[in-house]
Design a protein around this motif. Structure first.
Motif, mmCIF file in Angstrom:
data_model
loop_
_atom_site.group_PDB
_atom_site.id
_atom_site.type_symbol
_atom_site.label_atom_id
_atom_site.label_comp_id
_atom_site.label_asym_id
_atom_site.label_seq_id
_atom_site.Cartn_x
_atom_site.Cartn_y
_atom_site.Cartn_z
ATOM 1 N N GLN A 114 -26.721 -20.576 -55.821
ATOM 2 C CA GLN A 114 -26.373 -21.712 -56.672
ATOM 3 C C GLN A 114 -27.503 -22.731 -56.721
ATOM 4 O OE1 GLN A 114 -22.597 -22.419 -54.523
ATOM 5 N NE2 GLN A 114 -21.595 -22.471 -56.525
ATOM 6 N N TRP A 115 -28.075 -23.023 -55.560
ATOM 7 C CA TRP A 115 -29.183 -23.970 -55.521
ATOM 8 C C TRP A 115 -30.399 -23.430 -56.273
ATOM 9 C CZ3 TRP A 115 -29.369 -28.888 -54.700
ATOM 10 C CH2 TRP A 115 -28.426 -29.507 -53.877
ATOM 11 N N ILE A 124 -29.019 -25.672 -74.156
ATOM 12 C CA ILE A 124 -29.642 -25.568 -72.831
ATOM 13 C C ILE A 124 -29.177 -26.709 -71.929
ATOM 14 C CG2 ILE A 124 -31.844 -25.535 -71.604
ATOM 15 C CD1 ILE A 124 -33.113 -24.349 -74.114
ATOM 16 N N PHE A 125 -29.113 -27.914 -72.477
ATOM 17 C CA PHE A 125 -28.690 -29.059 -71.668
ATOM 18 C C PHE A 125 -27.206 -28.968 -71.313
ATOM 19 C CE2 PHE A 125 -32.745 -30.783 -72.807
ATOM 20 C CZ PHE A 125 -33.026 -31.731 -71.838
ATOM 21 N N ILE A 171 -23.106 -27.811 -66.848
ATOM 22 C CA ILE A 171 -22.084 -26.957 -66.228
ATOM 23 C C ILE A 171 -22.524 -26.567 -64.810
ATOM 24 C CG2 ILE A 171 -20.969 -24.704 -66.362
ATOM 25 C CD1 ILE A 171 -20.993 -24.979 -69.403
ATOM 26 N N CYS A 172 -23.786 -26.168 -64.661
ATOM 27 C CA CYS A 172 -24.290 -25.781 -63.339
ATOM 28 C C CYS A 172 -24.335 -26.984 -62.398
ATOM 29 C CB CYS A 172 -25.684 -25.159 -63.468
ATOM 30 S SG CYS A 172 -25.724 -23.641 -64.439
ATOM 31 N N SER A 192 -20.835 -27.883 -61.360
ATOM 32 C CA SER A 192 -20.306 -26.874 -60.442
ATOM 33 C C SER A 192 -20.804 -27.102 -59.018
ATOM 34 C CB SER A 192 -20.697 -25.476 -60.929
ATOM 35 O OG SER A 192 -20.243 -24.487 -60.035
ATOM 36 N N LEU A 193 -22.076 -27.477 -58.882
ATOM 37 C CA LEU A 193 -22.634 -27.715 -57.554
ATOM 38 C C LEU A 193 -21.978 -28.934 -56.898
ATOM 39 C CD1 LEU A 193 -24.766 -26.275 -55.838
ATOM 40 C CD2 LEU A 193 -26.404 -27.997 -56.558
ATOM 41 N N PHE A 194 -21.784 -29.988 -57.671
ATOM 42 C CA PHE A 194 -21.089 -31.153 -57.145
ATOM 43 C C PHE A 194 -19.663 -30.799 -56.747
ATOM 44 C CE2 PHE A 194 -24.404 -34.019 -58.428
ATOM 45 C CZ PHE A 194 -24.189 -35.138 -57.637
#
Length: 772
Positions: free
Chosen positions: A482-483, A557-558, A563-564, A567-569
């Motif tokens: 993910q990172w 793209i933005f 979304i990514c 998702s990490l947060f």
């Protein structure tokens, strides 16, 4: 009995309703159950239990006060909370999906009403193109900015509703989780997850793709449903004597009338022109786009004798192809001494000082202005109506409406026909596994996401594990994949923006300075910031559509970046939510946050991200999308011939860019990156294994020992819970799991504890001790 004595009394660990089932034969191990009372429980706790597993005391925690109470009293669900009121806007994911549906329907209705209103009242320019405003270019650009702010707000609302339902669709049901666990596979709980798609029903996968694919055209088109069409007038410059306006004769052979210049007509209307002094004349025509004026008569101070009343003609035309050699309104600065007189700076690479650098200083000495070889007395300017427009594309709106309808259908299906309730967040999963424990994860109570992934190749073991807690930071909750993926997306976006900024500045017509870029502004069309070479001739939907796709590709793209990022947060705060349930966190027992709350459970219309983080991230996403729409955008320039009689038609259809908007994108993007890393460096409470969104690890922590019946389990999940070690479990036989085999016995072979979620008093696990 009074209200206090009616409250539910929870006995301490143990005894339970039924004796534990031995995993290994108690007779073979020569073990006998040890009676345990509340009093002995307190006295048997070692002094180390008053501190966190880090015995150095730097992470001291506040023990659960209920563990000091022989018969702790917990509130029972009130009658008002147990009697669930049926309403359309129910709490949890159903209510949230209905809110999302409402947003999508409101956006659809607003789009339909807007389209009908414009088509009914607007001025149709050509096939599929309507004019919704005609006026000055300044006001047109101002309205265009406000319109795009509104469009981005609406698009962000619609896409956020769609993304919410997409996350609901990737949230597995308990049946789907059980099937995956039976195959030794884990699923993500509480975060958007593409990897879950392989374990979901075909209906949910189809709906997910429907909502996902329908977002792409909205990113590519929505921002260009409205666009500004600027206009500039080509014009003639006539150098005359003062009596020209009175009909004085001139050399008609030298200056004949033609389709571009009808001197006779201009002379007949000269008295109707606006009289401008030198300063006003310079300011009126020293513009990139001359929108509200056309032909200009320059009245000279000392006219030559015997040459009639007209001495010289010039024309000023906007070029079809703008190159660095283009010198706008050059006739104003054609005096060879003007650079010396104004002390203007500096020459460009082509050996001349652009007139745009001279005119700011020339205005201050306008009484000495000379042009065309004559000293100027004053000007007469033909004032015309500005023809800058704000356009509406019916064809593009038709595409937007079509995909808006698809989103409404998909979201409505999620809201009303989802079927089996999904495990939307970790609270849902904990509740489900406590109500109905998953036998595939028995004896794995200290499992973490990392340990499960590490053993996935060889199969999941059920051996006891030694408790060795570590202090983790928020960022550790996300996997390295993910990172890595988010870093790659951020690198692509920021590097791509920086490259575009560098290319834009390098190809900028004029001074390549921050001052000049700032003067261009956001989303403003100027001759210097047009991307030439992409000129698409013609007037209508085709040329507009091609330029629109080029201009709006970065929007998709933005959106993927958001979304990514979100998702990490989500996975970081999901892990914090679980870690706060540990007895070592010092926060006491906490109610589960579930999507269908009962009893004392908590509910929220958000998923796993708190409002104070989710809403700012959504606003940040909207701001980025707006900046993208202002950094590269559709450009329409209508060039009106000198006679002003030819019907309007698009002469230039291309894209323009704003260096300053790109710079702002870099600032905002860097700020979001710093905020992400600052959040990732925060520390999670120590004690509980780092579970993350791993369904197997969540399941492993939900095995309270003993044979609890259905009503007891149902009552358990409705009360505040904590995670910790079960007091008094000092023997293998006390675990009560069927089919369990001890792989890693403690020093004496018997001292195996157990950790789990429970509404009963728990104690801190002991570092170095085995738990299963």
């Amino acid at each position: 009995m009074d209200s206090q004595t009616k409250r539910r009394i929870i006995p301490p660990w143990p005894p339970f309703k039924q004796p534990y089932q031995s995993l290994n034969s108690a007779e073979n191990l020569n073990l006998t159950p040890v009676p345990h009372t509340a009093g002995s429980q307190r006295s048997s706790l070692p002094s180390a239990n008053m501190f966190s597993p880090d015995f150095h005391g730097s992470t001291a925690y506040t023990p659960d006060p209920m563990s000091e109470t022989p018969n702790p009293l917990l509130r029972s669900p009130s009658k008002s909370s147990s009697l669930r009121k049926k309403s359309w806007l129910s709490p949890g994911w159903k209510g949230s999906s209905k809110i999302a549906l409402t947003c999508a329907v409101v956006v659809l209705i607003a789009n339909i009403c807007l389209t009908i209103g414009i088509v009914a009242a607007g001025d149709k320019m050509s096939k599929g193109i309507y004019m919704v405003y005609e006026g000055s270019c300044t006001k047109t650009e101002e309205k265009d900015t406000y319109v795009h702010l509104a469009l981005n707000a609406v698009a962000t609302t619609l896409l956020a509703s769609s993304n919410y339902c997409m996350q609901l669709l990737t949230s597995p049901s308990r049946r789907e989780v059980d099937k995956a666990h039976a195959k030794r596979r884990w699923l993500d709980i509480g975060i958007p997850s593409i990897r879950n798609l392989g374990s979901l029903s075909k209906k949910k996968v189809v709906l997910w793709w429907l909502l996902g694919i329908s977002s792409i055209p909205l990113h590519l088109i929505y921002n260009s449903v409205f666009y500004s069409a600027l206009a500039t007038n080509n014009y003639n410059v006539l150098y005359t004597s003062p009596d020209f306006v009175n009909g004085a004769s001139y050399n008609t052979s030298a200056f004949p009338d033609n389709i571009y210049l009808n001197v006779t007509d201009i002379q007949s209307r000269a008295k109707q022109f606006d009289a401008l002094d030198n300063e006003e004349c310079i300011q009126a025509y020293a513009k990139d786009f001359v929108e509200a004026r056309r032909n200009v008569i320059v009245v000279v101070k000392d006219p030559p004798s015997n040459q009639g009343s007209l001495f010289k003609l010039e024309d000023n035309e906007f070029p079809d192809d703008i190159t660095p050699k283009y010198n706008a309104f050059a006739w104003i600065c054609d005096n060879p001494d003007v650079v010396r007189q104004t002390d203007a700076c500096c020459e460009n690479e082509y050996g001349f000082v652009p007139c745009s650098k001279i005119t700011p200083k020339l205005v201050k000495m306008a009484d000495q202005w000379s042009t065309g070889g004559f000293e100027v007395d004053h000007c007469l300017s033909e004032k015309v109506q500005s023809q800058c427009h704000l356009h509406f594309s019916l064809d593009m709106m038709a595409v937007v409406l079509a995909f808006n309808v698809l989103k409404v259908i998909g979201i409505a299906y999620v809201a009303f026909r989802m079927g089996e309730p999904p495990l939307v967040n970790v609270g849902d999963a904990v509740q489900s596994f406590l109500r109905n424990p998953d036998r595939t994860t028995e004896g794995m109570c200290l499992s973490s996401h990392a340990s499960i992934v590490a053993s996935s190749q060889s199969g999941y073991t059920t051996g006891a594990m030694r408790y060795d807690p570590k202090r983790h930071r928020f960022g550790k909750a996300a996997t390295w994949k993910q990172w890595s993926f988010l870093r790659a997306i951020f690198t692509l976006v920021l590097t791509g923006t920086a490259v575009c900024l560098a290319l834009g500045i390098n190809n900028f017509v004029g001074d390549k300075t921050i001052q000049n870029a700032w003067a261009v502004g956001l989303g403003t069309v100027r001759p210097g910031n047009l991307v030439m070479g992409w000129n698409l001739p013609g007037y209508g939907s085709t040329s507009i559509a091609v330029s629109t796709l080029i201009a709006n590709t970065p929007q998709a793209i933005f959106s993927f970046l958001y979304i990514c990022y979100n998702s990490l947060f989500t996975v970081m705060f999901l892990s914090r939510e679980l870690s706060n349930l540990s007895v070592t966190a010092g926060r006491g027992r906490k109610n589960l946050r579930v999507t269908d709350p009962q009893g004392e459970q908590k509910s929220t219309y958000f998923l796993s991200l708190p409002y104070k983080y989710g809403i700012p991230l959504l606003i940040g996403s909207g701001l980025l999308h707006w900046l993208v729409s202002q950094s590269i955008f559709l450009a329409n320039i209508t060039i009106i011939p000198r006679d002003g009689t030819v019907p309007m038609q698009d002469e230039i259809t291309t894209v323009a860019y704003s260096p300053i908007a790109m710079l702002f994108i870099l600032f905002v993007g860097f700020g979001l990156l710093v905020f992400l890393f600052a959040t990732a460096m925060r520390k999670l409470p120590i004690g509980m294994p780092l579970i993350g969104s791993n369904s197997l690890a969540i399941s492993a922590a939900c095995h309270p020992p003993g044979q609890l019946d259905e009503s007891e389990r149902e009552e358990m999940v409705q009360h505040p819970l904590s995670w910790g070690a079960v007091p008094g479990l000092s023997k293998v036989g006390d675990l009560g799991f069927s089919g369990y085999e001890l792989d890693s016995p403690d020093d004496d072979g018997h001292n195996i504890g157990h950790c789990c979620f429970s509404d009963r008093p728990m104690e801190a696990p002991v570092r170095g001790k085995f738990y299963a």
